[in-house]
Design a protein around this motif. Sequence first.
Motif, PDB file in Angstrom:
ATOM      1  N   LYS A  35       0.804  -1.226   0.000  1.00 35.65           N
ATOM      2  CA  LYS A  35       0.000   0.000   0.000  1.00 35.65           C
ATOM      3  C   LYS A  35       0.839   1.279   0.000  1.00 35.65           C
ATOM      4  O   LYS A  35       0.580   2.193  -0.746  1.00 35.65           O
ATOM      5  CB  LYS A  35      -0.939   0.021   1.207  1.00 35.65           C
ATOM      6  CG  LYS A  35      -1.895  -1.137   1.241  1.00 35.65           C
ATOM      7  CD  LYS A  35      -2.887  -1.068   0.112  1.00 35.65           C
ATOM      8  CE  LYS A  35      -3.851  -2.226   0.210  1.00 35.65           C
ATOM      9  NZ  LYS A  35      -4.661  -2.410  -0.928  1.00 35.65           N
ATOM     10  N   LYS A  36       1.891   1.339   0.826  1.00 32.21           N
ATOM     11  CA  LYS A  36       2.610   2.603   0.972  1.00 32.21           C
ATOM     12  C   LYS A  36       4.119   2.495   0.787  1.00 32.21           C
ATOM     13  O   LYS A  36       4.751   3.454   0.381  1.00 32.21           O
ATOM     14  CB  LYS A  36       2.345   3.189   2.362  1.00 32.21           C
ATOM     15  CG  LYS A  36       0.906   3.565   2.595  1.00 32.21           C
ATOM     16  CD  LYS A  36       0.736   4.149   3.961  1.00 32.21           C
ATOM     17  CE  LYS A  36      -0.739   4.486   4.193  1.00 32.21           C
ATOM     18  NZ  LYS A  36      -0.989   4.979   5.522  1.00 32.21           N
ATOM     19  N   LYS A  37       4.706   1.362   1.103  1.00 31.53           N
ATOM     20  CA  LYS A  37       6.151   1.303   1.227  1.00 31.53           C
ATOM     21  C   LYS A  37       6.831   0.437   0.178  1.00 31.53           C
ATOM     22  O   LYS A  37       7.989   0.105   0.311  1.00 31.53           O
ATOM     23  CB  LYS A  37       6.521   0.776   2.608  1.00 31.53           C
ATOM     24  CG  LYS A  37       6.031   1.639   3.724  1.00 31.53           C
ATOM     25  CD  LYS A  37       6.428   1.078   5.052  1.00 31.53           C
ATOM     26  CE  LYS A  37       5.899   1.949   6.169  1.00 31.53           C
ATOM     27  NZ  LYS A  37       6.247   1.440   7.479  1.00 31.53           N
ATOM     28  N   LEU A  38       6.133   0.087  -0.868  1.00 32.60           N
ATOM     29  CA  LEU A  38       6.673  -0.851  -1.838  1.00 32.60           C
ATOM     30  C   LEU A  38       6.454  -0.321  -3.254  1.00 32.60           C
ATOM     31  O   LEU A  38       5.340   0.050  -3.610  1.00 32.60           O
ATOM     32  CB  LEU A  38       5.964  -2.193  -1.679  1.00 32.60           C
ATOM     33  CG  LEU A  38       6.430  -3.362  -2.515  1.00 32.60           C
ATOM     34  CD1 LEU A  38       7.857  -3.743  -2.154  1.00 32.60           C
ATOM     35  CD2 LEU A  38       5.519  -4.548  -2.282  1.00 32.60           C
ATOM     36  N   GLN A  39       7.529  -0.272  -4.022  1.00 30.64           N
ATOM     37  CA  GLN A  39       7.425   0.072  -5.432  1.00 30.64           C
ATOM     38  C   GLN A  39       8.085  -1.037  -6.234  1.00 30.64           C
ATOM     39  O   GLN A  39       9.152  -1.530  -5.861  1.00 30.64           O
ATOM     40  CB  GLN A  39       8.096   1.394  -5.737  1.00 30.64           C
ATOM     41  CG  GLN A  39       7.326   2.580  -5.235  1.00 30.64           C
ATOM     42  CD  GLN A  39       7.944   3.877  -5.693  1.00 30.64           C
ATOM     43  OE1 GLN A  39       9.103   3.930  -6.088  1.00 30.64           O
ATOM     44  NE2 GLN A  39       7.175   4.947  -5.629  1.00 30.64           N
TER      45      GLN A  39
END
Length: 105
Positions: A35-39
């Motif tokens: 959701k927020k910390k993974l690309q």
Amino acid sequence: MLRIVIPVKQSWVKPDCFIRLWINLLRLSRSKLHKKKLQILIVDCSYSLIKPIIFCITKFFSAQYLSIEGTWNGVYSPALVKNLAVREILKDSNARSVFFLDVDV
């Protein structure tokens, strides 16, 4: 931020790479980190006719796509592919960690 790099080379030798990519991206999209910390960056060095398939899978899962030529003096080089991916990632100042995930894992 954690960046995951998945190098892909769809070929006749490994005809199921796009299926494995789909499964890996599905698993990663269900991760709590996603959701927020993974690309996720897909580095595609497949043949030209197959690149649209990999591109569509990548965009379906909202991952980043990088198309490159993965050869060095005419020979496929996984190290070259990974080095080009790191160069792309270093353009982004938010990248703190990089994890390489083989598509056939």
